[in-house]
Design an enzyme around this catalytic site. Structure first.
Site, PDB file in Angstrom:
ATOM      1  N   MET A 141      50.038  42.761  34.054  1.00 55.33           N
ATOM      2  CA  MET A 141      48.632  42.271  33.234  1.00 55.33           C
ATOM      3  C   MET A 141      47.034  42.572  33.968  1.00 55.33           C
ATOM      4  O   MET A 141      46.356  43.226  33.518  1.00 55.33           O
ATOM      5  CB  MET A 141      48.768  41.401  32.013  1.00 55.33           C
ATOM      6  CG  MET A 141      49.940  40.749  31.587  1.00 55.33           C
ATOM      7  SD  MET A 141      49.728  42.486  30.219  1.00 55.33           S
ATOM      8  CE  MET A 141      48.519  42.007  28.948  1.00 55.33           C
ATOM      9  N   CYS A 154      41.272  31.605  35.412  1.00 61.68           N
ATOM     10  CA  CYS A 154      40.969  31.982  34.203  1.00 61.68           C
ATOM     11  C   CYS A 154      39.946  31.340  33.176  1.00 61.68           C
ATOM     12  O   CYS A 154      38.744  31.537  33.304  1.00 61.68           O
ATOM     13  CB  CYS A 154      41.087  33.126  33.358  1.00 61.68           C
ATOM     14  SG  CYS A 154      43.466  32.169  32.912  1.00 61.68           S
ATOM     15  N   SER A 165      48.308  36.712  27.257  1.00 64.14           N
ATOM     16  CA  SER A 165      48.145  37.300  28.366  1.00 64.14           C
ATOM     17  C   SER A 165      47.357  36.482  29.194  1.00 64.14           C
ATOM     18  O   SER A 165      47.863  36.608  30.757  1.00 64.14           O
ATOM     19  CB  SER A 165      46.597  38.700  27.959  1.00 64.14           C
ATOM     20  OG  SER A 165      45.970  38.259  27.751  1.00 64.14           O
ATOM     21  N   GLY A 166      47.584  35.362  29.343  1.00 61.70           N
ATOM     22  CA  GLY A 166      46.773  34.937  30.211  1.00 61.70           C
ATOM     23  C   GLY A 166      48.632  34.798  31.426  1.00 61.70           C
ATOM     24  O   GLY A 166      48.235  33.998  32.087  1.00 61.70           O
ATOM     25  N   GLU A 204      48.106  24.144  34.549  1.00 63.85           N
ATOM     26  CA  GLU A 204      46.814  24.697  33.871  1.00 63.85           C
ATOM     27  C   GLU A 204      45.485  23.811  34.230  1.00 63.85           C
ATOM     28  O   GLU A 204      44.274  23.330  34.772  1.00 63.85           O
ATOM     29  CB  GLU A 204      46.636  24.687  32.787  1.00 63.85           C
ATOM     30  CG  GLU A 204      45.185  25.868  32.069  1.00 63.85           C
ATOM     31  CD  GLU A 204      45.865  27.685  33.114  1.00 63.85           C
ATOM     32  OE1 GLU A 204      46.829  27.342  34.082  1.00 63.85           O
ATOM     33  OE2 GLU A 204      44.828  28.393  33.090  1.00 63.85           O
ATOM     34  N   ARG A 241      48.501  26.735  24.429  1.00 61.46           N
ATOM     35  CA  ARG A 241      48.732  28.276  24.742  1.00 61.46           C
ATOM     36  C   ARG A 241      48.389  28.509  23.129  1.00 61.46           C
ATOM     37  O   ARG A 241      49.457  27.691  22.004  1.00 61.46           O
ATOM     38  CB  ARG A 241      50.110  28.947  24.732  1.00 61.46           C
ATOM     39  CG  ARG A 241      50.268  30.169  25.018  1.00 61.46           C
ATOM     40  CD  ARG A 241      49.467  30.751  26.403  1.00 61.46           C
ATOM     41  NE  ARG A 241      50.198  30.741  27.742  1.00 61.46           N
ATOM     42  CZ  ARG A 241      49.615  31.278  28.536  1.00 61.46           C
ATOM     43  NH1 ARG A 241      47.904  31.162  28.273  1.00 61.46           N
ATOM     44  NH2 ARG A 241      49.610  29.923  29.613  1.00 61.46           N
ATOM     45  N   HIS A 257      39.893  33.820  26.102  1.00 60.00           N
ATOM     46  CA  HIS A 257      40.448  31.994  26.510  1.00 60.00           C
ATOM     47  C   HIS A 257      39.895  31.385  25.176  1.00 60.00           C
ATOM     48  O   HIS A 257      38.389  31.411  25.711  1.00 60.00           O
ATOM     49  CB  HIS A 257      40.989  31.383  27.359  1.00 60.00           C
ATOM     50  CG  HIS A 257      42.031  32.016  28.449  1.00 60.00           C
ATOM     51  ND1 HIS A 257      43.019  32.804  28.071  1.00 60.00           N
ATOM     52  CD2 HIS A 257      42.473  31.840  29.364  1.00 60.00           C
ATOM     53  CE1 HIS A 257      44.492  32.556  28.432  1.00 60.00           C
ATOM     54  NE2 HIS A 257      43.676  32.441  30.014  1.00 60.00           N
ATOM     55  N   ASN A 312      40.142  36.325  29.683  1.00 61.38           N
ATOM     56  CA  ASN A 312      41.172  35.669  30.433  1.00 61.38           C
ATOM     57  C   ASN A 312      41.342  37.070  31.579  1.00 61.38           C
ATOM     58  O   ASN A 312      41.406  36.454  32.970  1.00 61.38           O
ATOM     59  CB  ASN A 312      42.478  35.111  29.875  1.00 61.38           C
ATOM     60  CG  ASN A 312      43.076  35.790  28.749  1.00 61.38           C
ATOM     61  OD1 ASN A 312      42.633  36.010  27.504  1.00 61.38           O
ATOM     62  ND2 ASN A 312      43.913  36.193  29.065  1.00 61.38           N
ATOM     63  N   THR A 313      41.617  38.290  31.354  1.00 57.70           N
ATOM     64  CA  THR A 313      42.074  38.819  32.529  1.00 57.70           C
ATOM     65  C   THR A 313      41.003  40.288  32.726  1.00 57.70           C
ATOM     66  O   THR A 313      40.690  41.136  33.840  1.00 57.70           O
ATOM     67  CB  THR A 313      42.780  40.008  31.859  1.00 57.70           C
ATOM     68  OG1 THR A 313      42.790  40.715  30.106  1.00 57.70           O
ATOM     69  CG2 THR A 313      44.401  39.312  31.129  1.00 57.70           C
TER      70      THR A 313
HETATM   71  N1  LIG Z   1      46.547  37.664  33.346  1.00 56.64           N
HETATM   72  C1  LIG Z   1      45.931  36.094  33.339  1.00 56.64           C
HETATM   73  O1  LIG Z   1      44.951  36.006  32.349  1.00 56.64           O
HETATM   74  C2  LIG Z   1      45.346  35.725  34.335  1.00 56.64           C
HETATM   75  C3  LIG Z   1      43.900  35.633  34.961  1.00 56.64           C
HETATM   76  C4  LIG Z   1      43.890  35.356  35.988  1.00 56.64           C
HETATM   77  C5  LIG Z   1      44.551  35.226  36.938  1.00 56.64           C
HETATM   78  N2  LIG Z   1      45.691  35.222  37.309  1.00 56.64           N
HETATM   79  C6  LIG Z   1      46.316  34.994  37.208  1.00 56.64           C
HETATM   80  O2  LIG Z   1      47.009  36.798  37.900  1.00 56.64           O
HETATM   81  C7  LIG Z   1      48.017  36.971  38.886  1.00 56.64           C
HETATM   82  C8  LIG Z   1      49.009  38.131  38.189  1.00 56.64           C
HETATM   83  O3  LIG Z   1      49.062  37.950  36.925  1.00 56.64           O
HETATM   84  P1  LIG Z   1      49.883  38.914  35.607  1.00 56.64           P
HETATM   85  O4  LIG Z   1      49.229  38.286  34.662  1.00 56.64           O
HETATM   86  O5  LIG Z   1      48.474  40.289  35.994  1.00 56.64           O
HETATM   87  O6  LIG Z   1      50.856  38.880  36.305  1.00 56.64           O
HETATM   88  P2  LIG Z   1      52.333  40.017  35.453  1.00 56.64           P
HETATM   89  O7  LIG Z   1      51.890  40.903  34.258  1.00 56.64           O
HETATM   90  O8  LIG Z   1      53.388  39.075  35.828  1.00 56.64           O
HETATM   91  O9  LIG Z   1      51.868  41.047  37.134  1.00 56.64           O
HETATM   92  C9  LIG Z   1      52.646  40.497  38.202  1.00 56.64           C
HETATM   93  C10 LIG Z   1      52.191  42.205  39.214  1.00 56.64           C
HETATM   94  O10 LIG Z   1      52.939  41.300  41.007  1.00 56.64           O
HETATM   95  C11 LIG Z   1      54.625  42.469  40.999  1.00 56.64           C
HETATM   96  N3  LIG Z   1      55.195  41.745  41.421  1.00 56.64           N
HETATM   97  C12 LIG Z   1      56.206  41.115  41.237  1.00 56.64           C
HETATM   98  N4  LIG Z   1      56.753  40.073  42.223  1.00 56.64           N
HETATM   99  C13 LIG Z   1      55.976  41.474  43.140  1.00 56.64           C
HETATM  100  C14 LIG Z   1      57.082  41.321  44.514  1.00 56.64           C
HETATM  101  N5  LIG Z   1      57.802  40.407  45.238  1.00 56.64           N
HETATM  102  N6  LIG Z   1      56.661  41.874  45.895  1.00 56.64           N
HETATM  103  C15 LIG Z   1      55.234  43.109  44.676  1.00 56.64           C
HETATM  104  N7  LIG Z   1      54.740  43.223  43.597  1.00 56.64           N
HETATM  105  C16 LIG Z   1      54.773  42.066  42.487  1.00 56.64           C
HETATM  106  C17 LIG Z   1      54.508  42.883  39.832  1.00 56.64           C
HETATM  107  O11 LIG Z   1      55.518  44.230  39.928  1.00 56.64           O
HETATM  108  P3  LIG Z   1      56.434  44.616  39.384  1.00 56.64           P
HETATM  109  O12 LIG Z   1      56.086  44.703  37.657  1.00 56.64           O
HETATM  110  O13 LIG Z   1      57.164  45.454  39.753  1.00 56.64           O
HETATM  111  O14 LIG Z   1      57.928  43.024  38.603  1.00 56.64           O
HETATM  112  C18 LIG Z   1      53.520  43.242  38.230  1.00 56.64           C
HETATM  113  O15 LIG Z   1      52.770  43.522  39.119  1.00 56.64           O
HETATM  114  C19 LIG Z   1      49.466  35.366  39.023  1.00 56.64           C
HETATM  115  O16 LIG Z   1      49.048  35.007  40.300  1.00 56.64           O
HETATM  116  C20 LIG Z   1      48.371  35.319  37.714  1.00 56.64           C
HETATM  117  O17 LIG Z   1      48.124  33.269  37.970  1.00 56.64           O
HETATM  118  C21 LIG Z   1      46.359  35.957  35.972  1.00 56.64           C
END
Ligand SMILES: NC(=O)c1ccc[n+]([C@@H]2O[C@H](COP(=O)([O-])OP(=O)(O)OC[C@H]3O[C@@H](n4cnc5c(N)ncnc54)[C@H](OP(=O)(O)O)[C@@H]3O)[C@@H](O)[C@H]2O)c1
Length: 355
Positions: A14, A151, A181-182, A204, A237, A244, A333-334
């Site tokens: 995301m 976020c 999406s968070g 959180e 959630r 958010h 958030n994203t």
């Molecule tokens: N979503 C939000 O609102 C938000 C806001 C602020 C911060 N965050 C933080 O941002 C980070 C990402 O969140 P997200 O929501 O985007 O998560 P997500 O949708 O689950 O995406 C995770 C990504 O990391 C990759 N990945 C997982 N394991 C890996 C590994 N061993 N080596 C290399 N790549 C790997 C995944 O690749 P594959 O698809 O190939 O598995 C995917 O591209 C998290 O730390 C989260 O806490 C999220």
């Protein structure tokens, strides 16, 4: 100007996809590597696109995902890394990139509380960037990590900054209504959230307190100092897609009028606005007068110009009752709370001559 070569880690997620969108045709940066795990290796961004609100650019869609190899990225001449990795894997991979001399801008929580790593929200604490000097000394090749806040914290801290400076409150209570999406992709199982609200998000509430104190605190003599503000949060959630919503309650000995508070919000500006950074919203806090705003579906994309869509927070329902203040704020958030926050951090570092 020659653009800096950058890589995105977690490109299929995301946050990673928001990075891909925000960095496409960026004036300072050019993405030369889209990385994820070996599960996604060889797929194109178009195969994996999950952002329902963004029409994928045809050329961007053809970009192929590669595995995440910090040494290979350094060899390819990558200078900046944007990380959208889960915190379980981000810690060592981000360290490895910084140790290879790259500037890492991370969304993960792994390094946020490190003693020489800033949680940067550039309108609030641009001076915290100075903390990377200690990292550059300890890492052999001059790389470093800059994180952005969780976020919900990013939105809350932006909403608190103008009134904390002007009116000096110290206790804040907040209830959050956080979008799906968070939780990343695929996130919360649909059967758990349909017709339901989940009144618990792991870690959180603790993050809102500890990260909020660091973001709103100071940095001097090489050390971070916590803000005296205490933040007590209840996080839930809800079944919204993005954005958010946060209900904020503050009590103090005396309280300015709602009009004065609204003016402090809407006139607030920071270093990104001063420097006119490409992803900086002209007005970081939009005040809504309507009784039923902000709403996630209507206000998530607040922010001008086009590149800063989703980078402003919205605040509405400002109410003062004697010594008590209540308002609602909304943060994408994203975008502002995620990828956009990191992009803004990198733009600031670049313009401050740190890349
Ligand atoms: N979503 C939000 O609102 C938000 C806001 C602020 C911060 N965050 C933080 O941002 C980070 C990402 O969140 P997200 O929501 O985007 O998560 P997500 O949708 O689950 O995406 C995770 C990504 O990391 C990759 N990945 C997982 N394991 C890996 C590994 N061993 N080596 C290399 N790549 C790997 C995944 O690749 P594959 O698809 O190939 O598995 C995917 O591209 C998290 O730390 C989260 O806490 C999220």
């Amino acid at each position: 100007m020659e653009k800096k070569r950058v890589a995105i880690l977690g490109s299929s997620g995301m946050i990673g996809q928001r990075f891909a969108h925000m960095l496409h045709m960026h004036p300072y940066f050019e993405v030369t590597a889209y990385c994820a795990s070996d599960r996604s290796e060889g797929k194109t961004l178009a195969n994996l696109w999950k952002l329902f609100d963004i029409d994928m650019d045809e050329d961007l869609g053809k970009s192929k995902i590669q595995t995440t190899d910090p040494k290979a990225l350094a060899k390819e001449g990558v200078e900046i890394v944007f990380s959208g990795l889960p915190s379980e894997v981000a810690g060592p991979l981000e360290d490895a990139c910084a140790d290879e001399g790259m500037a890492v801008f991370s969304n993960a929580s792994s390094h946020r509380m490190d003693i020489d790593t800033p949680i940067l929200v550039p309108e609030i604490n641009p001076d915290h960037l100075a903390s990377i000097e200690a990292q550059r000394l300890r890492r052999k090749k001059g790389g470093y990590i800059v994180t952005n806040a969780n976020c919900s914290v990013t939105g809350l801290a932006l909403g608190l900054k103008p009134i904390v400076d002007a009116f000096r409150f110290t206790e804040v209570y907040v209830t959050t209504y956080q979008a799906l999406s968070g939780a990343g992709y695929p996130g919360v199982p649909s059967i758990d959230i349909l017709s339901n609200v989940l009144p618990y998000i792991k870690n959180e509430e603790e993050k809102m307190s500890s990260e909020g104190k660091k973001v709103l605190g100071g940095f001097s003599n090489g050390r971070f100092g916590d803000s005296p503000i205490s933040i007590e949060a209840s996080c839930a959630r809800v079944g919204t897609r993005d954005g958010h919503l946060e209900a904020v309650f503050i009590k103090d000995r005396s309280m300015p009028t709602a009009e004065k508070i609204a003016k402090a919000f809407s006139s607030f500006r920071g270093r990104p606005q001063e420097l006119e950074l490409p992803s900086a919203p002209i007005q970081p806090i939009i005040v809504r007068e309507e009784p039923d705003r902000p709403q996630p579906i209507l206000d998530c994309d607040a922010g001008m110009p086009e590149r800063a869509k989703g980078m402003a927070i919205s605040i509405g329902r400002i109410r003062v009752n004697n010594d008590r203040l209540r308002f609602l704020l909304l943060v994408h958030n994203t975008v502002r709370g995620g990828a956009g926050g990191s992009v803004l951090n990198a733009e600031l570092a670049f313009r401050e001559g740190l890349i």
